[in-house]
Write a protein that holds these residues in place. Structure first.
Motif, PDB file in Angstrom:
ATOM      1  N   LEU A 111      36.701-112.722   8.352  1.00  0.00           N
ATOM      2  CA  LEU A 111      35.049-112.158   7.311  1.00  0.00           C
ATOM      3  C   LEU A 111      35.286-112.960   6.376  1.00  0.00           C
ATOM      4  N   ALA A 112      36.382-113.171   5.744  1.00  0.00           N
ATOM      5  CA  ALA A 112      36.787-114.581   4.597  1.00  0.00           C
ATOM      6  C   ALA A 112      36.084-115.700   5.428  1.00  0.00           C
ATOM      7  N   ALA A 113      35.691-116.393   6.666  1.00  0.00           N
ATOM      8  CA  ALA A 113      35.930-116.580   7.428  1.00  0.00           C
ATOM      9  C   ALA A 113      33.804-117.059   7.749  1.00  0.00           C
ATOM     10  N   LEU A 114      33.767-116.195   7.928  1.00  0.00           N
ATOM     11  CA  LEU A 114      32.121-115.299   7.836  1.00  0.00           C
ATOM     12  C   LEU A 114      31.485-115.982   7.151  1.00  0.00           C
ATOM     13  N   THR A 115      31.721-115.266   5.899  1.00  0.00           N
ATOM     14  CA  THR A 115      31.860-115.738   4.639  1.00  0.00           C
ATOM     15  C   THR A 115      31.323-117.143   3.281  1.00  0.00           C
ATOM     16  N   ALA A 116      32.934-117.758   4.503  1.00  0.00           N
ATOM     17  CA  ALA A 116      32.593-119.324   3.840  1.00  0.00           C
ATOM     18  C   ALA A 116      31.806-119.999   5.147  1.00  0.00           C
ATOM     19  N   ASP A 117      31.182-119.945   5.869  1.00  0.00           N
ATOM     20  CA  ASP A 117      30.203-120.099   6.938  1.00  0.00           C
ATOM     21  C   ASP A 117      28.854-119.629   6.504  1.00  0.00           C
ATOM     22  N   THR A 118      27.844-121.048   5.757  1.00  0.00           N
ATOM     23  CA  THR A 118      26.647-120.692   5.153  1.00  0.00           C
ATOM     24  C   THR A 118      25.644-121.742   5.941  1.00  0.00           C
ATOM     25  N   VAL A 119      25.900-121.959   6.994  1.00  0.00           N
ATOM     26  CA  VAL A 119      24.809-122.625   7.602  1.00  0.00           C
ATOM     27  C   VAL A 119      25.218-121.926   9.101  1.00  0.00           C
ATOM     28  N   GLY A 120      25.339-121.294   9.625  1.00  0.00           N
ATOM     29  CA  GLY A 120      26.113-120.599  10.874  1.00  0.00           C
ATOM     30  C   GLY A 120      24.388-119.281  11.297  1.00  0.00           C
ATOM     31  N   PHE A 121      23.323-119.877  10.629  1.00  0.00           N
ATOM     32  CA  PHE A 121      22.527-118.637  10.990  1.00  0.00           C
ATOM     33  C   PHE A 121      21.352-119.049  12.136  1.00  0.00           C
ATOM     34  N   LEU A 122      21.374-118.024  13.006  1.00  0.00           N
ATOM     35  CA  LEU A 122      20.749-117.978  14.368  1.00  0.00           C
ATOM     36  C   LEU A 122      19.228-118.996  14.463  1.00  0.00           C
ATOM     37  N   ALA A 123      19.593-119.934  15.585  1.00  0.00           N
ATOM     38  CA  ALA A 123      18.624-120.917  15.780  1.00  0.00           C
ATOM     39  C   ALA A 123      17.098-120.728  16.035  1.00  0.00           C
ATOM     40  N   GLU A 124      15.779-121.354  15.735  1.00  0.00           N
ATOM     41  CA  GLU A 124      15.182-120.958  16.205  1.00  0.00           C
ATOM     42  C   GLU A 124      15.054-121.343  17.759  1.00  0.00           C
ATOM     43  N   PRO A 125      14.209-120.774  19.219  1.00  0.00           N
ATOM     44  CA  PRO A 125      13.674-119.836  18.599  1.00  0.00           C
ATOM     45  C   PRO A 125      14.678-118.163  18.716  1.00  0.00           C
ATOM     46  N   GLY A 126      15.702-118.321  18.456  1.00  0.00           N
ATOM     47  CA  GLY A 126      16.249-116.742  18.437  1.00  0.00           C
ATOM     48  C   GLY A 126      15.923-115.896  18.043  1.00  0.00           C
ATOM     49  N   GLU A 127      14.832-115.956  16.520  1.00  0.00           N
ATOM     50  CA  GLU A 127      14.492-114.583  16.197  1.00  0.00           C
ATOM     51  C   GLU A 127      13.051-114.685  16.667  1.00  0.00           C
ATOM     52  N   SER A 128      12.909-114.966  17.924  1.00  0.00           N
ATOM     53  CA  SER A 128      11.718-113.936  18.840  1.00  0.00           C
ATOM     54  C   SER A 128      11.466-112.640  18.980  1.00  0.00           C
ATOM     55  N   LEU A 129      10.517-111.880  18.648  1.00  0.00           N
ATOM     56  CA  LEU A 129      10.494-110.591  18.011  1.00  0.00           C
ATOM     57  C   LEU A 129      10.296-109.837  19.850  1.00  0.00           C
ATOM     58  N   ARG A 130      10.435-110.266  20.265  1.00  0.00           N
ATOM     59  CA  ARG A 130       9.496-110.121  21.854  1.00  0.00           C
ATOM     60  C   ARG A 130      10.344-109.860  23.263  1.00  0.00           C
ATOM     61  N   ASN A 131      11.737-111.130  21.949  1.00  0.00           N
ATOM     62  CA  ASN A 131      12.126-111.215  23.394  1.00  0.00           C
ATOM     63  C   ASN A 131      13.743-111.061  22.874  1.00  0.00           C
ATOM     64  N   VAL A 132      14.833-111.482  23.973  1.00  0.00           N
ATOM     65  CA  VAL A 132      16.320-111.064  23.675  1.00  0.00           C
ATOM     66  C   VAL A 132      16.508-112.436  23.311  1.00  0.00           C
ATOM     67  N   SER A 133      17.906-112.764  22.181  1.00  0.00           N
ATOM     68  CA  SER A 133      18.608-113.818  21.863  1.00  0.00           C
ATOM     69  C   SER A 133      19.972-112.892  21.760  1.00  0.00           C
ATOM     70  N   VAL A 134      21.071-114.384  22.515  1.00  0.00           N
ATOM     71  CA  VAL A 134      22.556-113.751  22.678  1.00  0.00           C
ATOM     72  C   VAL A 134      23.352-114.813  21.896  1.00  0.00           C
ATOM     73  N   SER A 135      24.370-114.198  20.975  1.00  0.00           N
ATOM     74  CA  SER A 135      25.731-114.899  20.812  1.00  0.00           C
ATOM     75  C   SER A 135      26.930-115.205  21.847  1.00  0.00           C
ATOM     76  N   ALA A 136      27.343-115.709  21.658  1.00  0.00           N
ATOM     77  CA  ALA A 136      28.849-115.677  22.601  1.00  0.00           C
ATOM     78  C   ALA A 136      29.870-114.817  21.977  1.00  0.00           C
ATOM     79  N   VAL A 137      30.772-114.957  22.425  1.00  0.00           N
ATOM     80  CA  VAL A 137      32.186-114.611  21.941  1.00  0.00           C
ATOM     81  C   VAL A 137      33.564-115.023  22.829  1.00  0.00           C
ATOM     82  N   ASN A 138      33.988-114.849  22.412  1.00  0.00           N
ATOM     83  CA  ASN A 138      35.240-115.262  22.914  1.00  0.00           C
ATOM     84  C   ASN A 138      35.800-114.906  24.751  1.00  0.00           C
ATOM     85  N   PRO A 139      36.779-115.348  25.104  1.00  0.00           N
ATOM     86  CA  PRO A 139      36.598-115.183  26.401  1.00  0.00           C
ATOM     87  C   PRO A 139      38.178-114.450  26.561  1.00  0.00           C
TER      88      PRO A 139
END
Length: 822
Positions: A476-504
């Motif tokens: 959580l501390a690493a997430l808090t320190a990250d102040t620029v890593g928010f969703l990129a346009e057009p990922g905010e699209s209301l009618r569609n789906v956006s996907v983040s990535a997780v580790n294998p």
């Protein structure tokens, strides 16, 4: 055993009932209750502000037309507190838009503001008391005027500072970038009428005429913008990129920044102009990749015995020729020397052969997918933007027009409904502004009945976080320190789906399925949980041999590894396309999305009490399971799908008995989950309140007094205390109010409530001064009731209970055509 299919409700008319909604019994809430002195000072402060605005407009052109923003107090953002009953009535100050939550914007003139001032002045300082007939006690009875005045925090004039937040020099520099061909994006307030104040219309007409003159200069290229926000519309305005762009009569030639300054000044002083924005620039999103050896083994892409029916459009730079056996069609927008097929082929390889190449991935994903190659992103090895500019001199507007043409044709000719999209859209805007590209994708998705699966975006290498720590506190501390890593346009699209990535999985020293260090994340803007889903995108920290825990192929057919949210997106797109293909007949977009959300799996690590509050911003609703598992469930549960339309003045509901095998002495055991996806009107001119109707789903248990009480909590959220009355801010978070997609669950019940009688209900709420469309709002609601122990015959007993109340259901895979025929 998984032999209980998901059930579709066949007789939706059975669910329709008259809308039952309580009406407020008084004039509202006095936010200065028992503080008459504080109210008097507050009222005078607001009146002084409105007088100053009135006097300023009286000296202005265009019959004094202006627009004011009313900011409600944080505790007064609910629609019941809005000042439109007495202060800002439509007859003199009609609402024309919204900025942030609780910030309505009104069209006004000096005459209109005189009426606002008179209404404020009429708000009493001392509140009368009245004896309550039931209790016999005296209570305060404030007027509506006092309640409305008390709810307002401030009133300000919409000014040039609200219209733009960049300088002419900044604009001139940005416009010279390749790919910025669209020019300024100018949004206008709508022209509205006010019965009691003629100046609202006459002033707007004069302002429009002045705007037309300002935009008629021969050096300006002006045209309407697709997806325009509201009836005011939007324009794309290009200033000629020449040092002699504008030469007023009798004046020396202007420099480029000066030319922009003149244009911006003319636009910024016109009251019809709401905003002036710089155009976004589109480029390909590229994850990291590395060749691991020679060509991929042939068996990876051999045709399976079953003919693949899943179809996905890949919007990228092209797909390699070695996958021709799996290509349904090629769009052919790019010349051969402008095609960079590595990225699109990596994505397509995962769509076709995810499991063969990555056997450690969770689930049993079937082999094979038909890929539709939409090659619209030209290669740009130097990152100059010039190749993009060559194909799309008009900038992002022409690019999205090309996408729409391809989507429309492939939807019509081949029935493709799912499109994978991985692009970067850069614009000098704040993260709280809904992007034009997102709005355009919304429009295309609804118009053509398709779904875009959009990658959440990658952080720049310098901004990547440390690898996820195994200790939640450090993670959580690493997430808090990250102040620029928010969703990129057009990922905010209301009618569609956006996907983040997780580790294998199976990467030594890395936490499996934790948010990947390069992945962008939520929260999204108001009105949506973003990202919607997460999936494996490869590790941001390669092993010594270069492996990143994910394999695919490049444009030449070589085996490659890599990482990026653009590699997670196709794994979600494939499951969505499978779902569409396995249902006989065409279901709504809402049903497909609801099933994906409803059965998404949350990895165990996010259930930790410290991580649970952040989970939805990291992985959305979770990781989708395979479509086969979504549609074929265990006998110890039942899943019902309601695909319907809610109409004005009605609620949709049915009452039922909990499965007998989960009832002990009148108390209920088990677990339930409810998901709802709706298609309410979205009006982008209303800013953070763009979603104009709230469609809600409830699962309620009957109490001893005969009333029903809800038993649901938001999925992937921290526990919250039960309260009978919650503030609007609490409802926005806990009840996902005003969101298009919602998912809730009950805690595991070991003996809940005094009754086995339950009610499932879908209802609606409109924004202030808004009315539900006459044709209603489509929605899909899903209810699952399950025995967590996997033993009780829930499916059989619930079908009997539903038949007893005349709710008819059947296997969703075969019932769509049956219901349509019926």
């Amino acid at each position: 055993m998984p032999n209980a299919p998901v059930q579709l409700v066949l007789n939706n008319e059975r669910l329709r009932g008259d809308r039952k909604r309580g009406r407020p019994g008084d004039n509202g809430t006095d936010f200065f209750e028992n503080d008459d002195g504080g109210f008097a000072a507050h009222r005078e402060s607001l009146v002084a502000a409105v007088r100053a605005i009135r006097d300023s407009l009286a000296q202005a052109s265009f019959d004094g037309l202006g627009h004011v923003k009313v900011t409600m107090k944080r505790t007064a953002i609910a629609k019941t507190h809005r000042p439109q009953t007495k202060l800002f009535q439509d007859r003199w100050a009609p609402q024309v838009g919204t900025d942030g939550v609780g910030e309505p914007i009104f069209a006004v003139t000096p005459a209109a503001l005189d009426k606002v001032i008179a209404a404020m002045d009429s708000a009493e300082t001392e509140v009368a008391r009245k004896v309550d007939e039931e209790t016999g006690k005296a209570r305060l009875t404030p007027t509506r005027q006092r309640c409305e005045v008390s709810a307002i925090a401030s009133i300000t004039l919409w000014s040039e500072a609200d219209r733009r937040d960049f300088s002419a020099a900044d604009a001139a520099t940005w416009m010279q970038r390749a790919g910025a061909g669209s020019g300024y994006i100018v949004t206008c307030f709508p022209i509205v009428s006010a019965a009691d104040v003629a100046g609202v219309v006459t002033g707007a007409s004069k302002a429009l005429a002045a705007l037309e003159v300002a935009l008629s200069h021969e050096k300006l290229d002006v045209h309407p913008l697709a997806g325009a926000r509201g009836s005011g519309g939007a324009l794309s305005l290009t200033v000629a990129l020449s040092p002699r762009a504008i030469e007023p009569a009798g004046a020396s030639a202007l420099t480029l920044p000066e030319a922009h300054e003149d244009i911006l000044r003319a636009l910024g002083s016109n009251p019809l102009v709401r905003s002036i924005a710089l155009p976004p620039i589109v480029s390909a999103e590229r994850g990291s990749s590395a060749v691991l050896g020679g060509p991929a083994p042939e068996q990876y892409f051999e045709n399976s015995d079953e003919v693949p029916v899943a179809k996905v459009g890949v919007i990228d730079g092209g797909v390699g020729a070695h996958l021709d056996d799996w290509i349904g069609a090629r769009w052919g927008q790019l010349r051969d020397d402008d095609r960079d097929t590595d990225h699109g082929t990596f994505i397509s390889g995962l769509l076709i052969a995810e499991k063969r190449m990555n056997p450690a991935f969770p689930g049993e994903q079937k082999h094979g997918c038909v890929v539709y190659d939409i090659d619209v992103l030209p290669a740009d090895p130097g990152g100059t933007g010039r190749p993009f500019n060559g194909y799309y001199p008009g900038g992002f507007t022409e690019f999205f027009d090309e996408i729409e043409q391809a989507v429309a044709e492939y939807r019509r000719e081949y029935g493709v409904r799912v499109f994978n999209l991985s692009i970067n859209v850069r614009a000098p805007r704040t993260s709280q502004t809904y992007g034009w590209s997102a709005e355009r994708l919304d429009e295309i998705a609804v118009k053509h009945d398709v779904i875009f699966v959009i990658s959440a975006g990658n952080l720049d290498p310098a901004d990547t976080r440390p690898e996820w720590h195994s200790t939640p506190t450090n993670a959580l501390a690493a997430l808090t320190a990250d102040t620029v890593g928010f969703l990129a346009e057009p990922g905010e699209s209301l009618r569609n789906v956006s996907v983040s990535a997780v580790n294998p999985p199976r990467m030594p020293g890395q936490v499996p399925l934790a948010l990947a260090r390069y992945s962008r994340r939520g929260p999204g803007l108001r009105g949506a949980t973003k990202p919607d889903f997460a999936h494996i995108g490869g590790s941001g920290s390669p092993l010594a041999d270069g492996s990143r825990g994910i394999l695919s192929v490049n444009g030449d057919g070589a085996l490659v590894t890599g990482c990026g949210t653009s590699y997670a997106a196709p794994l979600v797109a494939r499951r969505l396309a499978d779902l569409d293909s396995l249902i006989d007949g065409e279901v709504s977009r809402e049903v497909l999305l609801a099933l994906m959300v409803h059965f998404a799996n949350t990895p165990l690590l996010y259930s930790h009490k410290m991580l649970r509050p952040a989970a939805q911003n990291l992985i959305g609703f979770g990781m989708p399971i395979t479509a086969e598992k979504m549609l074929q469930r265990d006998d110890s549960e039942i899943t019902l799908v309601v695909s319907s339309v809610i109409r004005p003045r009605e609620d949709n509901w049915f009452e039922f008995r909990w499965p007998d095998a989960l009832v002990d002495d009148g108390k209920c055991r088990g677990q339930a989950r409810v998901t709802l996806v709706a298609r309410p009107p979205v009006a982008y001119q209303h800013g953070d309140e763009r979603v104009r109707a709230n469609i809600d789903a409830h699962l309620k248990q009957r109490k001893k007094n005969g009333k029903f009480a809800t038993r649901l909590k938001r999925v992937n959220a921290a526990p919250t205390p039960d309260k009978e009355h919650k503030s609007e801010h609490e409802l926005l978070v806990e009840s996902m109010k005003w969101q298009l997609v919602k998912s809730f669950e009950t805690p595991k019940m070991t003996g809940s409530g005094p009754s086995a009688e339950w009610r499932f209900q879908v209802d609606y709420l409109e924004r202030a001064d808004e009315h539900l469309p006459v044709e209603g709002i489509p929605y899909a609601a899903i209810l699952t009731i399950a025995d967590p122990k996997g033993q009780a015959p829930v499916f059989t007993q619930m079908r009997q209970n539903l038949n007893a109340v005349n709710v008819q259901t059947d296997d969703i895979r075969t019932s769509i055509r049956t219901r349509a025929t019926t």
